[in-house]
Scaffold this active site. Structure first.
Site, mmCIF file in Angstrom:
data_model
loop_
_atom_site.group_PDB
_atom_site.id
_atom_site.type_symbol
_atom_site.label_atom_id
_atom_site.label_comp_id
_atom_site.label_asym_id
_atom_site.label_seq_id
_atom_site.Cartn_x
_atom_site.Cartn_y
_atom_site.Cartn_z
ATOM 1 N N GLY A 1 2.878 7.412 0.982
ATOM 2 C CA GLY A 1 3.110 5.995 0.713
ATOM 3 C C GLY A 1 3.956 5.709 -0.494
ATOM 4 N N GLU B 1 2.728 4.809 8.958
ATOM 5 C CA GLU B 1 2.693 6.272 9.034
ATOM 6 C C GLU B 1 1.327 6.761 9.510
ATOM 7 O OE1 GLU B 1 5.915 7.366 5.505
ATOM 8 O OE2 GLU B 1 3.789 7.250 5.037
#
Length: 218
Positions: A85, A93
């Protein structure tokens, strides 16, 4: 990574600098071997990578179950717990990785740690609803220690905004060993938290690339 690829697969394509090399290699194999694949991107950047290399593009609505997801990481510990992140795409994701039968992480050797925080000093990214960022921030700091500053943009005034229109906190957690599985659940339970950058029990394997081109499997 190459040994994971097979014909007629649906593949999740992650985000970040490392994934560029994976997409390039995927495109080479598709061209050379005539592989039939469909790619689900995890971000606007990943979508651009896929389309720029003329790879077939799809989404989770059309392909809710994937054979393989390939992504990078900001740090990986000895138990294959990942922090992701740093680029702000953690929620998408994680959704794509969770939809895949196999999730493979590729990273350079600098991302390998015995425990999280040994090398990555920017904390655990946490995506939050804009209206809740302050209450989430106080809850994290009050319950779990450390600080959770709002991530600010570098090229403009104001906060970073994710592809989902949300904000990001970066939890600078206290030093030491942590039960990341429990913490991941506890953080997700705070009202206003969309997703965390803790990927626990998700990576089947991690492939670390060295500066000399060598690979280590973890």
């Amino acid at each position: 990574m190459c040994s994971c690829l097979q014909d007629n697969q649906k593949i999740g394509i992650g985000s970040g600098s490392t994934i560029v090399y994976a997409v390039d290699r995927l495109a080479e194999r598709v061209s050379a071997e005539g592989l039939r694949v469909q790619c689900v991107p995890t971000s606007f950047q990943a979508r651009q990578l896929v389309t720029a290399r003329a790879l077939p593009l799809t989404d989770l609505e059309q392909c809710p179950r994937l054979d393989l997801a390939i992504d990078g990481a900001d740090e990986v510990d000895r138990d294959r717990v990942c922090i992701k992140g740093g680029g702000g795409c953690l929620a998408q994701e994680k959704i794509v990785a969770a939809a895949a039968q196999r999730f493979v992480v590729i990273a350079d050797t600098s991302k390998r740690s015995q425990r999280l925080g040994d090398h990555w000093k920017r904390g655990v990214p946490i995506e939050v609803l804009p209206m809740a960022y302050r209450t989430v921030q106080l809850a994290i700091e009050g319950r779990h220690g450390g600080t959770a500053p709002l991530r600010l943009a570098k090229q403009k005034a104001g906060p970073v905004v994710t592809d989902n229109g949300n904000l990001l906190l970066d939890w600078l957690f206290p030093d030491g060993d942590h039960d990341w599985k429990t913490l991941s659940v506890q953080l997700k339970m705070i009202p206003g938290v969309v997703e965390t950058g803790l990927f626990v029990d998700m990576a089947e394997c991690v492939i670390f690339g060295g500066p000399d081109g060598t690979e280590e499997l973890h």
